[in-house]
Write a protein that holds these residues in place. Structure first.
Motif, short mmCIF file in Angstrom:
data_model
loop_
_atom_site.label_atom_id
_atom_site.label_comp_id
_atom_site.label_asym_id
_atom_site.label_seq_id
_atom_site.Cartn_x
_atom_site.Cartn_y
_atom_site.Cartn_z
N MET A 146 16.27 2.17 3.49
CA MET A 146 15.14 1.77 4.32
C MET A 146 14.54 2.99 3.18
O MET A 146 13.90 2.11 2.39
CB MET A 146 14.47 2.09 5.11
N TRP A 147 14.52 3.99 2.67
CA TRP A 147 13.19 4.83 1.81
C TRP A 147 13.19 3.79 0.71
O TRP A 147 13.02 4.24 -0.15
CB TRP A 147 13.63 6.50 2.32
N GLU A 148 14.75 3.86 -0.12
CA GLU A 148 14.99 3.32 -1.62
C GLU A 148 13.86 2.37 -1.47
O GLU A 148 13.47 1.58 -2.52
CB GLU A 148 16.80 3.06 -1.44
N GLN A 149 14.33 1.39 -0.49
CA GLN A 149 13.75 -0.37 -0.49
C GLN A 149 12.06 0.35 -0.87
O GLN A 149 11.44 -0.69 -1.44
CB GLN A 149 13.90 -0.53 0.71
N LEU A 150 11.45 1.24 0.37
CA LEU A 150 10.37 1.95 0.14
C LEU A 150 9.46 2.16 -0.85
O LEU A 150 8.64 2.10 -1.18
CB LEU A 150 9.75 2.32 1.19
N GLY A 151 10.49 3.22 -1.79
CA GLY A 151 9.77 3.49 -3.05
C GLY A 151 10.03 2.78 -4.40
O GLY A 151 9.11 2.49 -5.00
N LYS A 152 11.17 1.93 -4.28
CA LYS A 152 10.93 0.44 -5.07
C LYS A 152 10.17 -0.57 -4.61
O LYS A 152 8.77 -1.31 -5.65
CB LYS A 152 12.41 -0.68 -4.96
N PHE A 153 9.21 -0.96 -3.33
CA PHE A 153 7.87 -1.61 -2.87
C PHE A 153 6.80 -0.72 -3.73
O PHE A 153 6.04 -1.82 -3.97
CB PHE A 153 7.99 -1.75 -1.69
N ILE A 154 6.94 0.51 -3.58
CA ILE A 154 5.50 1.06 -3.90
C ILE A 154 5.43 1.22 -5.16
O ILE A 154 4.38 0.59 -6.37
CB ILE A 154 6.08 2.75 -3.64
N LEU A 155 6.30 1.40 -5.92
CA LEU A 155 6.12 0.43 -7.09
C LEU A 155 6.09 -0.84 -7.87
O LEU A 155 5.27 -0.56 -9.03
CB LEU A 155 7.93 1.11 -8.15
N LYS A 156 6.30 -1.77 -7.13
CA LYS A 156 6.66 -2.84 -7.33
C LYS A 156 5.03 -3.34 -7.46
O LYS A 156 4.45 -4.22 -7.38
CB LYS A 156 7.39 -3.79 -6.83
N ASN A 157 4.46 -3.34 -6.75
CA ASN A 157 2.83 -3.56 -5.99
C ASN A 157 2.19 -2.20 -5.85
O ASN A 157 0.41 -2.01 -5.24
CB ASN A 157 2.80 -3.19 -4.16
N ARG A 158 2.44 -1.00 -7.01
CA ARG A 158 1.01 -1.00 -7.93
C ARG A 158 0.16 -0.35 -7.51
O ARG A 158 -0.74 0.16 -7.66
CB ARG A 158 1.60 0.38 -9.00
N PHE A 159 -0.13 -1.60 -8.16
CA PHE A 159 -1.47 -1.73 -8.72
C PHE A 159 -2.44 -2.27 -7.28
O PHE A 159 -3.52 -2.00 -7.51
CB PHE A 159 -1.91 -3.24 -9.61
N VAL A 160 -1.38 -3.48 -6.24
CA VAL A 160 -2.52 -3.08 -5.41
C VAL A 160 -3.00 -2.28 -4.18
O VAL A 160 -3.58 -1.90 -3.61
CB VAL A 160 -1.44 -4.43 -4.94
N LEU A 161 -1.87 -1.54 -4.03
CA LEU A 161 -2.05 -0.06 -3.71
C LEU A 161 -2.44 1.13 -4.03
O LEU A 161 -3.78 1.55 -2.98
CB LEU A 161 -0.57 0.26 -3.50
N LEU A 162 -2.53 0.70 -5.36
CA LEU A 162 -3.89 1.62 -6.03
C LEU A 162 -5.46 1.31 -5.74
O LEU A 162 -6.11 2.40 -5.18
CB LEU A 162 -4.00 2.53 -7.92
N VAL A 163 -5.33 -0.19 -5.81
CA VAL A 163 -6.96 -0.54 -5.49
C VAL A 163 -7.26 -0.25 -4.10
O VAL A 163 -8.41 0.55 -3.75
CB VAL A 163 -6.92 -2.41 -6.16
N VAL A 164 -6.75 -0.48 -2.55
CA VAL A 164 -6.48 -0.04 -1.92
C VAL A 164 -6.96 1.14 -1.94
O VAL A 164 -7.71 1.94 -0.99
CB VAL A 164 -5.95 -0.43 -0.57
#
Length: 788
Positions: free
Chosen positions: A1-19
């Motif tokens: 789970m946490w490994e997938q979460l790490g990949k999700f954060i990096l994959k959506n880094r621009f969206v998360l950063l803007v938010v």
């Protein structure tokens, strides 16, 4: 789970950063609107009997603690130069917005009997400025012949003189009060320059205003100091400006969120909520250190894989490994710390509830800020250089870790013996703990707030208000029953005889004043009237409804001072007395004695006697907070234990985790007992806070232990050795940050904040030692040959 979460954060880094940027901007806007708390924070709930009684009293008689008092001490008071300056000060202060009226010598009135009508009239003693020396001498002789004012606004033995400024509650409980107090102090400074005589200032409105301003200043100071200290420590640890800026960015966003949360919840900055921003910095930096430490460790492993894998992919793998290994650990650490604060929300005290909600919520938010921002920023930064990870092989720290390893493996009996001896000594100290608090014990004894308060206690018995209400249960029971008046006088004399209490003001004091006037102003006739005197003094008793017979000037000074000492039905009499700040330890005994004497004079079947006022609320508030904090420690311990049980699913490990964190709390309590540090709201607060933060070390150690156990084929000793070396450095670094962060509070001007600093630091030092020495020993001793 946490490994997938790490990949999700990096994959959506621009969206998360803007938010993250947008949400932070919103909280910054909200945070800019947060206000300083100006109303006196109630430590007890609205529905508490003590608070209900106080509010009912205020509706009937007005505020009991809204007077700012000024005091001077000079043998030249009635000299022409000084007295004219004093009268000018009196008149100028009266013009300041927020000052309703002033009780003082320049406005003092005398009651005289009209020679033709035999009516009693109140007239001002001192004429208007300018006054000649002869006018002053003549008026002073009249004034000094009036026992009514003796001990109330002047002390002839010490040549001290008092002026009381009755403040408008709507002004003094708003942000306007800063300007009002500033105008008062500015005019006083001019007076001091003109006369060379120092003016003492005190009273609840003044003390609250000055303390509120200091709170705001300290919040800014501690916030800046904690950020600077954290920046220095991070540079020393990581030798990386980018790592330092990243960590500071995380905690600054956390501070913005915390201040914005206060505004969203409708809270204001108080003595406790002002601590939250620097606490966010202190607690947030360890999050960053642990994440960065794991990232550097993972990067080293990735760097050893050779050049077949691209650098960016290695960095990505290291970041994902950081999230997968540290996500669950940091989550539970932040939850445990949040619980240590959030349990205050379970109390009924408004000040603790606000502190608990804001702190607990934002420590939890701090985890999500760290989880999102750190991986994304690390992805954009270049990979660590050798100097950035050199701290992982710190020879000095490694030698200490080797010593810890040897102690845990070879000297467990010595560790247990020393722990038991220290615990026994500490427990003995806890029996010496006493609960005691004073109104201004949070300021140093050299502070002017403290010294000025002691001036009024020495010369006028203090400024803490105590109100006593005597209900006769009959309409006109106060004025139509002479025995009730004599009982009130007897009770007033009992109160005045106590060394910690001033002479009470009541209806009978006015009757004595009127009797003196009735007998041609002879001071020997300042005494309780006889029953035969009452018909001639009935005008005084009716003065509430017959104020036209006295001048408006006299009504403002004498009528307002005296005629509010019975209700409109004349069924209830009021005694108002000022007392010294004797502390919450002695105050209950004093109140018990007063109530006992009242019950003797006023039997319960015929009268209702109640004690109220700010002094009672202060006492009950201190008790209420201390009891609430004691309960919060229990709930924090229970909730944290449940979290640990859920995380490790082992009663054996749960026991191992709790012992190293209970021992530091016991030792801190013992040191407080042996050192004579009393239990009060500021010191009891330490235990829940320290427990929530110290458990962080335990969780990180045990999670790493559980993760490494399978790699060492469930060999407990090997796993403990590996855990000491793999987590020891980061634990020592983060402990240093936490301890240094709390040491900052030792430089506070408030005793409570200072105690929070050194006692929490002491607890964290002890917790670090027990978690790196006692915890490994317990894991080895309790494991036996069973698998964990």
């Amino acid at each position: 789970m946490w490994e997938q979460l790490g990949k999700f954060i990096l994959k959506n880094r621009f969206v998360l950063l803007v938010v993250m940027i947008v949400v932070t901007a919103l909280f910054a806007v909200w945070g800019s609107k947060v206000e300083q708390g100006y109303e006196y924070t109630k430590a007890i709930p609205i529905d508490h009997p003590v608070n209900i009684a106080l509010q009912e009293f205020k509706k009937k008689y007005g505020e009991d603690g809204n007077v700012i008092v000024l005091g001077v001490q000079t043998d030249a008071f009635f000299s022409e130069k000084f007295f004219n300056q004093y009268v000018a000060l009196h008149d100028d202060l009266r013009k300041i917005t927020g000052v309703i009226d002033i009780i003082g010598i320049p406005g003092a009135v005398n009651i005289i009997k009209d020679a033709t009508s035999s009516q009693l009239q109140a007239k001002r003693i001192f004429p208007s400025l300018p006054l000649s020396q002869q006018q002053i001498d003549n008026s002073a002789a009249i004034f000094q012949n009036l026992p009514f004012y003796k001990g109330l606004i002047y002390n002839p033995e010490t040549q001290a003189y008092l002026m009381g400024l009755n403040m408008d509650p709507t002004v003094i409980n708003s942000k306007k009060r800063d300007d009002v107090v500033a105008a008062i102090t500015h005019r006083i400074q001019q007076f001091e320059q003109n006369t060379g005589v120092e003016v003492k200032l005190s009273g609840l409105p003044y003390i609250r205003t000055v303390l509120a301003a200091r709170i705001a200043n300290e919040m800014r100071y501690f916030l800046i100091a904690s950020l600077v200290l954290s920046a220095v420590i991070l540079i020393l640890f990581f030798r990386s400006v980018s790592a330092m800026l990243l960590s500071l960015g995380v905690v600054i966003i956390g501070v913005v969120f915390s201040v914005g949360t206060m505004h969203l919840l409708g809270y204001k900055i108080t003595l406790l909520t002002a601590l939250i921003p620097p606490l966010i910095v202190v607690i947030g930096i360890p999050n960053c250190i642990y994440f960065l430490n794991k990232y550097h460790t993972s990067w080293q492993k990735q760097a050893e894989l050779g050049n077949d894998i691209p650098v960016q992919q290695k960095k990505k793998n290291a970041i994902v490994d950081m999230v997968s290994r540290m996500g669950i650990v940091t989550l539970f650490c932040n939850v445990a710390a949040a619980i240590g604060f959030a349990v205050f929300a379970l109390t009924k005290s408004a000040i603790l509830k606000e502190f608990g909600i804001v702190a607990g919520l934002n420590i939890t938010l701090l985890f999500f800020i760290s989880l999102i921002l750190i991986p994304i920023v690390l992805y954009f930064l270049p990979p660590p250089k050798n100097r950035h990870v050199r701290y992982l092989d710190n020879p000095c720290l490694n030698r200490w870790l080797d010593r810890l390893e040897r102690w845990s493996l070879s000297h467990r009996k010595l560790i247990y013996t020393l722990t038991a001896v220290l615990a026994i000594i500490a427990v003995a100290g806890t029996f010496r703990l006493q609960s005691n608090a004073y109104m201004v014990d949070d300021v140093p004894k050299t502070d002017r707030i403290y010294t000025d308060l002691k001036f009024f206690e020495k010369n006028f018995k203090g400024v803490m208000p105590l109100e006593i209400l005597i209900d006769t249960k009959k309409k006109y029971g106060v004025t139509r029953n002479f025995s009730n008046l004599t009982k009130i006088d007897s009770f007033a004399q009992y109160l005045a005889a106590r060394p910690e209490m001033a002479r009470p003001l009541s209806l009978v004091e006015g009757l004595k004043f009127a009797r003196q006037a009735f007998y041609e102003g002879d001071s020997n006739n300042y005494a309780m009237p006889s029953e035969l005197d009452l018909p001639g003094l009935s005008q005084y008793v009716n003065m509430r409804n017959n104020s036209a017979e006295i001048s408006s000037e006299g009504e403002n000074t004498f009528g307002k001072l005296i005629n509010r000492f019975m209700d409109s039905a004349r069924q209830e009499a009021r005694l108002s007395v000022n007392m010294a700040d004797i502390g919450t330890n002695k105050l209950p005994e004093l109140l018990t004695d007063i109530q006992k004497r009242a019950d003797e004079l006023f039997p319960a079947d015929q009268y209702n006697v109640s004690l109220t006022g700010s002094s009672i609320a202060f006492l009950e508030g201190g008790r209420f907070i201390i009891n609430g904090l004691k309960e919060s420690i229990f709930w924090a311990f229970l909730l944290i234990a449940l979290c640990m049980l859920y995380l490790f699913k082992s009663l054996r490990i749960l026991l191992c985790s709790l012992i190293p964190n209970v021992i530091p709390l016991i030792i801190t309590a013992g040191i407080m007992g042996w050192a004579g540090v009393p239990l009060k709201p500021s010191t009891v607060l330490i235990f829940s806070v320290a427990l929530g933060i110290a458990i962080d070390i335990t969780i990180r150690f045990l999670v790493n232990y559980k993760q490494e156990l399978t790699y060492h084929h469930h060999d407990v000793k090997s796993t403990v050795i590996q855990t000491i070396h793999s987590t020891g450095i980061s634990i020592i670094y983060t402990s240093m940050v936490l301890i240094a962060g709390f040491v900052i509070f030792c430089f506070s001007g408030f005793g409570g904040t200072k105690a929070l600093g050194w006692l929490t630091s002491l607890t964290l030092v002890t917790a670090t030692i027990t978690n790196l020495i006692l915890l490994p020993a317990l894991l080895i001793s309790l494991s036996g040959r069973k698998k964990q």
